[in-house]
Design a protein around this motif. Structure first.
Motif, PDB file in Angstrom:
ATOM      1  N   LYS A 177       1.506   4.196   8.488  1.00  0.00           N
ATOM      2  CA  LYS A 177       2.502   4.096   8.436  1.00  0.00           C
ATOM      3  C   LYS A 177       2.754   5.916   7.790  1.00  0.00           C
ATOM      4  N   ASP A 223      10.383   0.684  -3.247  1.00  0.00           N
ATOM      5  CA  ASP A 223       9.909   0.304  -1.324  1.00  0.00           C
ATOM      6  C   ASP A 223       8.834   0.721  -0.935  1.00  0.00           C
ATOM      7  N   TYR A 269       7.250  -2.376   0.907  1.00  0.00           N
ATOM      8  CA  TYR A 269       6.441  -3.859   0.090  1.00  0.00           C
ATOM      9  C   TYR A 269       5.862  -3.856   1.522  1.00  0.00           C
ATOM     10  N   ASP A 270       6.732  -4.046   2.508  1.00  0.00           N
ATOM     11  CA  ASP A 270       6.641  -4.731   3.723  1.00  0.00           C
ATOM     12  C   ASP A 270       5.091  -3.669   4.268  1.00  0.00           C
ATOM     13  N   ASP A 329       2.393  -6.218   2.265  1.00  0.00           N
ATOM     14  CA  ASP A 329       2.254  -6.655   2.965  1.00  0.00           C
ATOM     15  C   ASP A 329       1.357  -7.387   4.300  1.00  0.00           C
ATOM     16  N   GLU A 330       1.612  -5.915   4.854  1.00  0.00           N
ATOM     17  CA  GLU A 330       0.611  -6.355   6.278  1.00  0.00           C
ATOM     18  C   GLU A 330      -0.259  -5.604   5.810  1.00  0.00           C
ATOM     19  N   THR A 371      -2.126  -9.390   4.305  1.00  0.00           N
ATOM     20  CA  THR A 371      -2.254 -10.231   5.635  1.00  0.00           C
ATOM     21  C   THR A 371      -3.384  -9.947   6.589  1.00  0.00           C
ATOM     22  N   ARG A 396       3.035 -11.915  -2.882  1.00  0.00           N
ATOM     23  CA  ARG A 396       4.878 -12.014  -3.270  1.00  0.00           C
ATOM     24  C   ARG A 396       5.247 -13.725  -3.451  1.00  0.00           C
TER      25      ARG A 396
END
Length: 329
Positions: A53, A102, A104-105, A108-109, A112, A325
């Motif tokens: 990322k 900013d 958070y995504d 999350d990834e 997961t 979350r």
């Protein structure tokens, strides 16, 4: 400054350097390679995803570092910043200082993918701590500081808990020092961790008062470098556009380096909370010492380790969230 104020300032500095009001409960339970047996691929997964990322998003280091800071300073490093609001109950995400967070995504990834390998083992708090380090470390292709692991996740996140715990960009030196002291961090940690402002940006509204109305009389902050102030006015006309951002460290906002301290001594610290680090002689001496990149990197790693220990949950406290979350049902 009066003699009485000077004595008070020096007493505060002395007390903080001694680490008064240490609040790092359970920190001794954290250790390196906590998941070596339970999920040996965990830290590699965090690094690989984060680096992937960061390769396309140079600002990721600043984003995750800030999120980690905001998490640890409210109820400790328990990933409470990641919890979404439930019904009418606002979570930490809803508090004003956190509205611009900013990344958070990315968390999350990571969560997961780790859950697919090792369900219910790796905490969101550890993922955030590791990802913040790895995002900053990406350009160096090596870990810039050690992250001890073994944190567990909290199950409470309230916007009302944020007030008074996250330093304001308008804070004076005494206020900053007191907030850090409550977290078991001293003046050296305050100045070292402020060096994170070598990364990222700030919105015009966080510093426009220094340009246009510093004392409420339409004046500018006399401590701000005049040439720099003129440049800022072109970027942030009055009234400020709330969506406009300016580099915290001019020309170097995506480079993790000691340049922040160079501009600071030139009176080009963007925020009031940056400028006040020059408030007393002892603090200035620390700032000067951190202008060395090697010194900054070494001290930053030490202070991040201390920050990552704030009021952590370990053992059977808290939980290991299945999703970052929401709390487990």
């Amino acid at each position: 400054m009066t003699r009485k104020q000077s004595h008070l300032s020096m007493f505060l500095l002395y007390a903080l350097v001694l680490g008064v009001a240490l609040r790092t409960s359970n920190a001794g339970d954290l250790r390196k390679n906590f998941y070596k047996k339970s999920c040996p691929q965990a830290e590699q997964l965090v690094r690989d995803i984060t680096w992937s990322k960061a390769r396309t998003n140079p600002a990721l280091g600043a984003k995750l570092l800030r999120m980690h800071f905001h998490d640890c300073f409210v109820k400790g490093c328990d990933a409470s910043i990641l919890l979404d609001p439930v019904g009418t109950n606002q979570s930490e995400k809803n508090a004003v200082p956190n509205l611009t967070l900013d990344g958070y995504d990315v968390i999350d990834e990571i969560k997961t993918q780790i859950e697919q390998k090792c369900a219910g083992v790796v905490s969101c708090a550890d993922i955030l701590s590791l990802a913040a380090r790895d995002a900053v470390s990406f350009p160096f292709k090596k870990a810039m500081w050690d992250v001890l692991t073994g944190r567990r996740d909290g199950n409470v996140s309230l916007a009302s808990n944020v007030n008074g715990n996250i330093p304001s960009p308008f804070s004076n030196f005494g206020t900053l020092a007191q907030i850090f002291s409550k977290k078991g961090l001293n003046v050296n940690d305050l100045i070292v961790l402020s060096g994170a402002h070598t990364l990222g940006v700030a919105r015009c509204g966080t510093f426009s008062r220094r340009l246009y109305n510093f004392t409420g009389k339409g004046d500018s902050d006399p401590s701000l470098n005049a040439t720099y102030a003129a440049s800022l006015r072109t970027q942030c006309p009055n009234p400020a556009n709330l969506s406009t951002t300016v580099e915290l460290d001019p020309q170097s906002s995506t480079s993790f380096d000691s340049h922040y301290y160079d501009i600071l001594v030139q009176n080009q610290g963007l925020l009031q909370s940056d400028a006040v680090l020059l408030a007393n002689k002892a603090a200035v001496k620390i700032v000067q010492g951190l202008r060395s990149a090697n010194a900054f990197f070494s001290e930053f790693g030490k202070s991040m380790k201390k920050m990552g220990n704030i009021e952590v949950l370990t053992g059977t406290a808290g939980m290991i969230r299945k999703q970052c979350r929401v709390v487990n049902s």
